[in-house]
Design a protein around this motif. Sequence first.
Motif, PDB file in Angstrom:
ATOM      1  N   ASN A 257       0.822  -1.211   0.000  1.00  0.00           N
ATOM      2  CA  ASN A 257       0.000   0.000   0.000  1.00  0.00           C
ATOM      3  C   ASN A 257       0.858   1.264   0.000  1.00  0.00           C
ATOM      4  OD1 ASN A 257      -2.469  -1.248  -0.153  1.00  0.00           O
ATOM      5  ND2 ASN A 257      -2.830  -1.256   2.046  1.00  0.00           N
ATOM      6  N   GLY A 258       1.970   1.204  -0.747  1.00  0.00           N
ATOM      7  CA  GLY A 258       2.829   2.370  -0.899  1.00  0.00           C
ATOM      8  C   GLY A 258       3.917   2.512   0.147  1.00  0.00           C
ATOM      9  N   THR A 259       3.866   1.707   1.226  1.00  0.00           N
ATOM     10  CA  THR A 259       4.874   1.798   2.289  1.00  0.00           C
ATOM     11  C   THR A 259       5.998   0.793   2.040  1.00  0.00           C
ATOM     12  OG1 THR A 259       3.187   2.438   3.910  1.00  0.00           O
ATOM     13  CG2 THR A 259       5.289   1.609   4.760  1.00  0.00           C
ATOM     14  N   PRO A 260       7.272   1.243   1.942  1.00  0.00           N
ATOM     15  CA  PRO A 260       8.384   0.313   1.705  1.00  0.00           C
ATOM     16  C   PRO A 260       8.492  -0.733   2.817  1.00  0.00           C
ATOM     17  CG  PRO A 260       9.068   2.587   1.342  1.00  0.00           C
ATOM     18  CD  PRO A 260       7.707   2.652   1.972  1.00  0.00           C
ATOM     19  N   LEU A 261       8.782  -1.971   2.441  1.00  0.00           N
ATOM     20  CA  LEU A 261       8.959  -3.050   3.408  1.00  0.00           C
ATOM     21  C   LEU A 261      10.454  -3.320   3.581  1.00  0.00           C
ATOM     22  CD1 LEU A 261       6.185  -5.623   2.309  1.00  0.00           C
ATOM     23  CD2 LEU A 261       6.102  -3.938   4.171  1.00  0.00           C
ATOM     24  N   GLU A 262      10.949  -3.145   4.791  1.00  0.00           N
ATOM     25  CA  GLU A 262      12.340  -3.474   5.095  1.00  0.00           C
ATOM     26  C   GLU A 262      12.472  -4.953   5.444  1.00  0.00           C
ATOM     27  OE1 GLU A 262      14.830  -1.435   4.661  1.00  0.00           O
ATOM     28  OE2 GLU A 262      13.470   0.189   4.078  1.00  0.00           O
ATOM     29  N   THR A 263      11.403  -5.533   5.951  1.00  0.00           N
ATOM     30  CA  THR A 263      11.349  -6.964   6.251  1.00  0.00           C
ATOM     31  C   THR A 263      10.000  -7.493   5.787  1.00  0.00           C
ATOM     32  OG1 THR A 263      10.426  -6.614   8.463  1.00  0.00           O
ATOM     33  CG2 THR A 263      12.836  -6.729   8.278  1.00  0.00           C
ATOM     34  N   MET A 264       9.911  -8.804   5.629  1.00  0.00           N
ATOM     35  CA  MET A 264       8.629  -9.404   5.270  1.00  0.00           C
ATOM     36  C   MET A 264       7.676  -9.311   6.464  1.00  0.00           C
ATOM     37  SD  MET A 264       8.271 -10.462   2.133  1.00  0.00           S
ATOM     38  CE  MET A 264       7.261 -11.934   1.980  1.00  0.00           C
ATOM     39  N   PRO A 265       6.365  -9.179   6.208  1.00  0.00           N
ATOM     40  CA  PRO A 265       5.427  -8.844   7.288  1.00  0.00           C
ATOM     41  C   PRO A 265       5.122  -9.937   8.293  1.00  0.00           C
ATOM     42  CG  PRO A 265       4.278  -9.097   5.193  1.00  0.00           C
ATOM     43  CD  PRO A 265       5.729  -9.126   4.884  1.00  0.00           C
ATOM     44  N   VAL A 266       5.387 -11.205   8.002  1.00  0.00           N
ATOM     45  CA  VAL A 266       4.996 -12.276   8.914  1.00  0.00           C
ATOM     46  C   VAL A 266       6.189 -12.833   9.686  1.00  0.00           C
ATOM     47  CG1 VAL A 266       3.964 -14.580   9.115  1.00  0.00           C
ATOM     48  CG2 VAL A 266       2.985 -12.900   7.529  1.00  0.00           C
ATOM     49  N   ASN A 267       7.221 -13.293   8.972  1.00  0.00           N
ATOM     50  CA  ASN A 267       8.356 -13.934   9.645  1.00  0.00           C
ATOM     51  C   ASN A 267       9.604 -13.063   9.679  1.00  0.00           C
ATOM     52  OD1 ASN A 267       8.971 -16.327  11.115  1.00  0.00           O
ATOM     53  ND2 ASN A 267      10.261 -17.046   9.415  1.00  0.00           N
ATOM     54  N   GLY A 268       9.517 -11.852   9.151  1.00  0.00           N
ATOM     55  CA  GLY A 268      10.615 -10.895   9.291  1.00  0.00           C
ATOM     56  C   GLY A 268      11.826 -11.131   8.430  1.00  0.00           C
ATOM     57  N   THR A 269      11.697 -11.859   7.316  1.00  0.00           N
ATOM     58  CA  THR A 269      12.847 -12.047   6.429  1.00  0.00           C
ATOM     59  C   THR A 269      13.338 -10.687   5.931  1.00  0.00           C
ATOM     60  OG1 THR A 269      12.016 -14.187   5.670  1.00  0.00           O
ATOM     61  CG2 THR A 269      13.661 -13.100   4.279  1.00  0.00           C
ATOM     62  N   PRO A 270      14.635 -10.372   6.130  1.00  0.00           N
ATOM     63  CA  PRO A 270      15.159  -9.055   5.719  1.00  0.00           C
ATOM     64  C   PRO A 270      15.090  -8.883   4.203  1.00  0.00           C
ATOM     65  CG  PRO A 270      16.663 -10.162   7.240  1.00  0.00           C
ATOM     66  CD  PRO A 270      15.662 -11.180   6.806  1.00  0.00           C
ATOM     67  N   LEU A 271      14.711  -7.690   3.780  1.00  0.00           N
ATOM     68  CA  LEU A 271      14.670  -7.385   2.357  1.00  0.00           C
ATOM     69  C   LEU A 271      15.807  -6.452   1.950  1.00  0.00           C
ATOM     70  CD1 LEU A 271      10.817  -6.929   1.905  1.00  0.00           C
ATOM     71  CD2 LEU A 271      12.225  -8.928   1.375  1.00  0.00           C
ATOM     72  N   GLY A 272      16.274  -5.626   2.887  1.00  0.00           N
ATOM     73  CA  GLY A 272      17.448  -4.780   2.640  1.00  0.00           C
ATOM     74  C   GLY A 272      17.379  -4.018   1.336  1.00  0.00           C
ATOM     75  N   ASP A 273      18.431  -4.208   0.510  1.00  0.00           N
ATOM     76  CA  ASP A 273      18.518  -3.515  -0.771  1.00  0.00           C
ATOM     77  C   ASP A 273      17.764  -4.239  -1.873  1.00  0.00           C
ATOM     78  OD1 ASP A 273      20.082  -1.486   0.288  1.00  0.00           O
ATOM     79  OD2 ASP A 273      21.942  -2.608  -0.058  1.00  0.00           O
ATOM     80  N   GLY A 274      16.996  -5.238  -1.490  1.00  0.00           N
ATOM     81  CA  GLY A 274      16.218  -5.980  -2.478  1.00  0.00           C
ATOM     82  C   GLY A 274      16.503  -7.467  -2.410  1.00  0.00           C
ATOM     83  N   TYR A 275      15.608  -8.241  -2.974  1.00  0.00           N
ATOM     84  CA  TYR A 275      15.745  -9.701  -2.996  1.00  0.00           C
ATOM     85  C   TYR A 275      16.071 -10.125  -4.419  1.00  0.00           C
ATOM     86  CZ  TYR A 275      14.944 -14.147  -0.591  1.00  0.00           C
ATOM     87  OH  TYR A 275      15.105 -15.372   0.050  1.00  0.00           O
TER      88      TYR A 275
END
Length: 363
Positions: A185-203
């Motif tokens: 919904n337009g808000t950047p995700l730094e981690t995945m919303p359920v288990n917290g997998t880091p997204l950092g600079d991208g996957y």
Amino acid sequence: MRKQHLLWTGLVVLTFILAGCFQGEQSMEEIDAPEDAEPVDSLEEIDTESDEGTASETEGDDSSTPVGEAETVPRQLYLLDANGMVASQTLNLPLEESKEVAAQALQHLVKGGPVTPMLPNGFQAVLPEGTEILSLNLQEDGTIIVDVSQEFENYKAEDERKILEAMTYTLTQFENVERMKLRMNGTPLETMPVNGTPLGDGYSKTNGINIAENDTVDLVDSKPVTMYYPARQGDDSYYVPVTQYVEGEQEEMYSNIIRELVDGPGYQTNATQVFNGQTGLADVPTLTDGVLELEFTQDILAQEGHPVIADEVMETIVRTMTELQDVEAVQIEVESVDQLVNESGEAYEEPVTSDMFIPAEKL
């Protein structure tokens, strides 16, 4: 005399009638369109509810697409197979404008979405039901930013990596896409919303897929390598990518990868063993100008005494090796064999690239 008078009267009347017709025709040609009339710029602006003119416009149409059937194009979608492994299936999707194809591919990963009637036996979609792809934004550095709806967070923790892997591999089939970043919904995700997998600079694909656990490998001196293994579900054949850790440097690494491919990934992938167990390299691999040269013993041949390499053997090797950095094509040779051919008898006269099996395209 009366008859002659009537005849002249009729001719005069007819002359006035015809003159009026020609004058009316000329005046219609000279009428200018209203100054505020807007031109039709696209087919979307045409009123499609009217049936007038339909027959004349479609008559004589020599289009190869049958009436009532939408034109389709093959796309790779990464779905879950019967063993819970993320694997690609090539499905025919409706043809879209180039800027829409990536969003279309992702939307076909949604459970209960348009992919449902197309799913092969044993396969299922991976994104939570109701998820919408709100927007895509491809950056110059190869990062594609995907904005998803709130429904995206409705998944189980154990499915988190599978979701990331399926989305990443589906998007990176386009050759100008390197990694994926997520927004919800337009808000950047730094981690995945359920288990917290880091997204950092991208996957990206460097994060691996279907990662195989191996306690005997020294992770410090090894590198992750994604290998492709053929598998079958009923009459359907496909390839399962598995990221394994392999030890070694350069030439030694190439040899070790071949050894791993011959051994197979284990029971959990439902992989099909397509190699003769005695298959091995007859010489040290070399890499020259992006072409990896591999010379095998004759155990790699489909049948002793015949210079045929099974198609699945060739595809397994090429898909795997071209995933490696700097390897663009593979040249396979066999000791004491002058010319190798495929199962159809066609000669391998040039190094083989992955485009032979999975054509790449740009967004």
